[in-house]
Scaffold this active site. Structure first.
Site, mmCIF file in Angstrom:
data_model
loop_
_atom_site.group_PDB
_atom_site.id
_atom_site.type_symbol
_atom_site.label_atom_id
_atom_site.label_comp_id
_atom_site.label_asym_id
_atom_site.label_seq_id
_atom_site.Cartn_x
_atom_site.Cartn_y
_atom_site.Cartn_z
ATOM 1 C CD GLU A 1 -2.947 1.156 2.301
ATOM 2 O OE1 GLU A 1 -2.548 0.756 3.403
ATOM 3 O OE2 GLU A 1 -4.070 1.617 2.106
ATOM 4 C CD GLU B 1 -5.062 -1.916 5.626
ATOM 5 O OE1 GLU B 1 -4.123 -1.584 6.371
ATOM 6 O OE2 GLU B 1 -5.638 -1.115 4.874
ATOM 7 C CG ASN B 2 -0.355 -7.083 3.950
ATOM 8 O OD1 ASN B 2 -0.340 -6.213 3.106
ATOM 9 N ND2 ASN B 2 0.571 -7.188 4.894
ATOM 10 C CD GLU C 1 -3.623 -2.417 10.716
ATOM 11 O OE1 GLU C 1 -3.954 -2.627 9.537
ATOM 12 O OE2 GLU C 1 -3.275 -1.303 11.141
ATOM 13 C CG HIS D 1 -8.146 -1.854 7.670
ATOM 14 N ND1 HIS D 1 -8.886 -0.848 7.115
ATOM 15 C CD2 HIS D 1 -7.123 -1.239 8.314
ATOM 16 C CE1 HIS D 1 -8.326 0.320 7.418
ATOM 17 N NE2 HIS D 1 -7.260 0.108 8.142
#
Ligand SMILES: [Zn+2]
Length: 748
Positions: free
Chosen positions: A29, A166-167, A200, A203
């Site tokens: 990101e 937050e992958n 996270e 998300h």
């Protein structure tokens, strides 16, 4: 990404390392996936991914989904790991991490949860597993949509510029934001870790499952996660009084938004540079506060239904701001679209000026609020706002204030208070007698969140020269015996500004210190010594009061006590309660000698507990002894300190009143070395900290220096810093005479 840790412009694979070995980790990101694989690298182009990696034998790989196969080769020293096909998702959420990570695992609602770290820190992963399990179940219930993957990994990385990322299914964290020993950690650190985990994880639904169409609406992601994270943590730990912290944070956000250089929540973001600057206090703080206000107006359950409807309509797809408030408007049958668009598409914070109550109504006018009295609004701004009045029974009664309205209905009550619960995103001003009545009842009739809100509203009236610093100090007097740590903290944060930014002479600072000693000591002593049965609030309250006596009053007995507690704590964290231990360590460091400095350096170089290790490093930047301050700066630039931490060290040193001039000289003299270790986000933090100056000469130096020595993506930070310095100059000029008067009248 979590609050306060904006976007990172990192290479496509970061080299993260410990003393023993290197790790390969990704951070995509906002626009870096294209550097790892060919792609339509924009959030609206969603696709599925089949990840396969060949790595050294003995190394593991973590990616977004579960491992499908693990086969030896090619060659004797490699193995090849293939992962299950991912759900449809945006490129910026793909991740792969290679190294010797070790994990602690469990299962919740059929999902495999693991918290992973480098091998030396695996014993600090258990707390994260407990929090993640609780949060996952909470979110499954709240969203009414089960977590969409079969597994969720949370991984602590030794080098990581952002706070966390937050992958989808593979969230990465700075070690301090995830790995903690709950037996010895301070209340603040536990809250911080809980908050970042919950942020996270929010998300995974809001951002990963349903994604903003384009970066101009990144606030949908960040504002939502900021607002949402508080809910599971407040439910898991009601004794932490999270709602009080939320209102205190909102106060800071409104001050940011009361500067002329603020921006609208939704803003143009076409270039990479523009996208990067979107990850700021407006996208996180203000957007989260707007959601909080709307939820408070609609009611929790109605708002939850709107969230569910929005997510359900866009699963595995993208959406816009209009989609979100459209769903809330349709579910609630209230004009949420008007409320949200007025706050999302206009910059600034409103101030509502009330008249005297009359016949069940009160007159009200609205305009944009600026901290500085010298700014005249160029255009007239109006908002559509829910305004919630406190009822006689202590509840709230909300009315919708539209741009054309000049009066609103109020509930029958002896007390007019127009920000019940403290969740409204607006400042208030009352006629003198209405305000005096509120102050007279502040401790008996207002909730803690309302007291925090009132303190903030009164402080900004001082800042805008509509009230005197004496008026504010009188309000502090009325709340100083408050039993809530967050209320005391809110009042004392502003006392710090009175001490550091209004008081022009040492004599005045001594006067404030003397007043604090007289006023705060009895409250502190009444609390008694720490005990195992203390609530988190009592622990925080004791340590906040202790800090005031140590920082400002410099009470010799407090300094001696702080030194003793700090030494015990640094030697053995289990021997002292963590919240008090950390506060004592800060007081001791500020007044500390070379012996303490050496000890902290050793802890930093040898500890494997990130809270303690990074805590020791931060303390090294706070010594008031100029020689030790210089040593800390030199040390920050050695290869013992990671790039992610170096600029923070210098920024902290610049925040300290004692050596600000020396630190600034050091920065200018060592600029090449400092510039070489600056990461973009940390560059912004360093530039921003120059806003602590308070003179015209310093302001001009800061401006000249950073126009000759550009820091990437920090133009806005330079403008903020200059504005803060100008604000301080103005505040001191207007309020210093009032402070002198107040000190004389109060016997100092
Ligand atoms: Zn985030």
């Amino acid at each position: 990404m979590p609050h306060g840790t904006a976007y990172t412009r990192s290479p496509r694979c970061r080299n993260s390392k410990t003393a023993k070995r290197n790790y390969a980790v990704t951070q995509f990101e906002s626009t870096d996936a294209r550097r790892a694989f060919p792609s339509f690298d924009e959030p609206a182009f969603k696709a599925t991914y089949d990840v396969t990696l060949t790595v050294d034998k003995g190394d593991t790989v973590i990616s977004n989904s579960l491992i499908k196969s693990d086969t030896p080769g090619p060659g004797d020293h490699k193995h090849t790991i293939a992962f299950d096909t991912t759900p449809k998702m945006s490129t910026y959420l793909v991740a792969f991490l290679v190294g010797d990570f070790q994990c602690t695992g469990d299962e919740q609602d059929g999902v495999k949860i693991r918290v992973c770290s480098t091998p030396d820190k695996v014993e600090l992963t258990h707390y994260g597993v407990e929090v993640a399990k609780y949060v996952l179940h909470y979110y499954n219930q709240y969203f009414g949509i089960p977590y969409p993957l079969k597994k969720l990994d949370l991984i602590g990385l030794p080098d990581f510029e952002a706070g966390a990322m937050e992958n989808f299914g593979a969230i990465t964290y700075r070690e301090t934001a995830l790995l903690i020993d709950p037996k010895t950690a301070s209340v603040d650190s536990k809250k911080q870790v809980g908050n970042v985990i919950a942020h996270e994880m929010a998300h995974q639904w809001f951002g990963d499952l349903v994604t903003m169409e384009w970066w101009n609406n990144v606030w949908l992601n960040e504002g939502f996660a900021t607002w949402m994270a508080n809910k599971p943590i407040a439910a898991m730990h009601p004794e932490w009084n999270i709602e009080q912290d939320v209102v205190e944070d909102e106060d800071g956000t409104m001050n940011l938004d009361a500067q002329p250089t603020t921006r609208t929540i939704k803003a143009r973001a076409d270039t990479r540079e523009e996208i990067e600057q979107m990850f700021d206090g407006i996208s996180y703080g203000k957007a989260g506060d707007v959601l909080l206000m709307v939820e408070n107006y609609l009611g929790e359950e109605t708002f939850r239904k709107g969230v569910h409807a929005y997510l359900s309509a866009h699963l595995y797809g993208n959406a816009t701001a209009e989609d979100f408030w459209g769903a809330q408007t349709a579910t609630s049958h209230k004009p949420v679209d008007k409320i949200m668009s007025s706050l999302v598409e206009q910059p600034g914070v409103p101030i509502l000026t009330f008249g005297k109550p009359e016949g069940g109504r009160v007159s009200v006018s609205q305009r944009r609020f600026y901290l500085s009295p010298s700014i005249e609004p160029k255009t007239e701004q109006k908002w559509t706002l829910p305004v919630c009045f406190r009822t006689a029974a202590g509840g709230q009664s909300c009315e919708l204030l539209t741009p054309g309205e000049t009066s609103v209905r109020i509930p029958a009550s002896d007390l007019l208070y127009a920000n019940a619960t403290g969740k409204g995103y607006y400042r208030t001003a009352y006629p003198a007698e209405v305000y005096d009545n509120i102050v007279a009842h502040v401790e008996t009739d207002l909730k803690p969140t309302e007291r925090i809100n009132l303190l903030g509203d009164e402080w900004v009236q001082v800042r805008a020269n509509k009230a005197t610093v004496g008026d504010f100090m009188n309000l502090v007097k009325a709340v100083v015996r408050d039993k809530n740590a967050a209320v005391v903290e809110a009042s004392m944060g502003d006392i710090g500004s009175v001490y550091g930014r209004i008081a022009a002479t040492q004599q005045e600072r001594s006067g404030i210190a003397e007043w604090l000693r007289k006023t705060v000591s009895p409250v502190y002593e009444k609390l008694g010594p720490p005990s195992d049965t203390d609530t988190p609030n009592t622990r925080l309250l004791r340590s906040r009061l202790f800090a005031i006596l140590g920082f400002y009053a410099k009470d010799p007995a407090v300094l001696a006590q702080a030194k003793e507690i700090a030494n015990k704590y640094i030697d053995d964290q289990a021997s002292v309660e963590g919240t008090m231990g950390q506060t004592a360590a800060v007081i001791a460091a500020r007044n500390g000698d070379a012996e303490l400095f050496d000890k902290l350096q050793k802890v930093y170089e040898t500890s494997s507990n990130p809270e303690i290790q990074i805590g020791a490093l931060r303390l090294m930047a706070q010594f008031e002894d100029p020689e030790l301050d210089k040593r800390a700066l030199d040390y920050a630039l050695t290869d013992k300190v990671r790039n992610q931490d170096a600029a923070i060290q210098i920024a902290i040193a610049l925040q300290m009143d004692a050596n600000r001039e020396q630190v600034w000289q050091y920065i200018q003299q060592h600029w090449d070395a400092i510039h070489a270790v600056l990461t973009p986000e940390m560059g912004g933090a360093l530039v921003g900290s120059t806003g602590a100056f308070c003179s015209e000469a310093s302001r001009d130096e800061v401006q000249q220096f950073f126009s000759a020595h550009k820091v990437a993506s920090a133009d806005q930070e330079v403008r903020h810093a200059v504005e803060r310095i100008n604000g301080c100059i103005e505040l001191r000029k207007l309020q210093d005479p009032n402070l002198k008067k107040w000190l004389e009248a109060n016997g100092e």
